[in-house]
Write a protein that holds these residues in place. Sequence first.
Motif, mmCIF file in Angstrom:
data_model
loop_
_atom_site.group_PDB
_atom_site.id
_atom_site.type_symbol
_atom_site.label_atom_id
_atom_site.label_comp_id
_atom_site.label_asym_id
_atom_site.label_seq_id
_atom_site.Cartn_x
_atom_site.Cartn_y
_atom_site.Cartn_z
ATOM 1 N N LEU A 1 -15.358 58.564 46.818
ATOM 2 C CA LEU A 1 -15.185 57.388 47.659
ATOM 3 C C LEU A 1 -13.951 56.590 47.241
ATOM 4 N N LEU B 1 -21.372 56.002 55.954
ATOM 5 C CA LEU B 1 -20.193 56.547 55.276
ATOM 6 C C LEU B 1 -19.962 58.015 55.648
ATOM 7 N N MET C 1 -16.878 60.094 55.066
ATOM 8 C CA MET C 1 -16.494 60.578 53.742
ATOM 9 C C MET C 1 -16.301 62.087 53.709
#
Length: 384
Positions: free
Chosen positions: A53, A180, A183
């Motif tokens: 991340l 997320l 990602m």
Amino acid sequence: AAAQRLGGAGVRRQNGGMRRLSRVFLLLCVALPAAAAEWSTVVSPRGQLFPSLILATANMPVPERTASTVIGDPGGLIGVRVRAERDNQPVRVAIKLPGWLRDTSMDVRLAKAGKWYSLYPVMEWEFALLRDFDRSAPETIRFELQLDDQAIERKAERVRLRSINEAPYFVKDPKHPTNLAWMFAAYVDEDHPQVRRILSDALKGGTVDRFDGYQSRDPKRAMKQVYAIWRTLRGRGIRYSSIARTGNGQSDVLSQNVRFIDESWGNAEANCVDGTVLLAAALRKIDLNPALVMVPGHMFLAFELSPGGERSYLETTLIGDGLPAKGGESDAAAFANFRRASERGHAQFQKSRAHFGDQAAPEYQIIDIGAARDMGVVPIGARR
């Protein structure tokens, strides 16, 4: 006269008492420490550090609008929350994580008394070390806060540093869940040297004489280029491997283990995410537009047959299905496998299509790689 003397004596005794009382108050003021500042530490997500991340968002552009109470890096993952004691109050924040982070600090002023502010210094990470971290380990982050010229206050937070192969894709929260899924686009590395080698081998196979993306404006030509890459991966003997588990015991942060391109190629095995990421990187390199299609517990590939046009789908777990034990597969057998993968991919999409875009179903996502790049998600580029 007597009265005056008594009065004077009384005044002298009173003044003496006041002086003694003042000395007592002074001693009390010296002995009592200043009130502690109201502040707390922030480590996202949920007290964990994901190198993937950090690297994927390192060059993400600053949002045009941010809250006035957020100061510093608006995409920061480590910082503090502090309550201003007075208007225009100076504050200094320092953060230390030896070995992974160069000592980082910031000096700002808090505009309004009584307000809470979130302070995120721009972190000076040791990016090369993060790229090579392939396990999980505990670490301690040390925070220092100083308001005005008061004494420095310190806090230490024990955190978990995750493996570079762990991709966090959703953070559960009753009020503010965080998606997320983009990602996964960070593992699609179209510039990886292995991708160039795959394309070179595909050209040697003779299925196509060049990779020209959408230049021919022929959807069949686009499909043929995808098949050329598919057949090359089958020729490598890449087989499906279901290994996807991580050591992440934090149920509020959903994550998935993802192999890098050189790992999938070197080990000749890939799970559904690995195979999809590998194919997406190759397609992106030849200027086709791939997307990752995520459904609960699974991922497969999508790609446009023309720019912005109809998508086709591939079930990437079938890439090693039915491979002969000693190689030498015919083109007809390889293409039959490719057709089955396409049919399975389309069936998967049709089965799930009603859920895409549903905020209540976060595990249904279509992750367009081009859109992720436009958003600022860059390839991690680990272990080249």
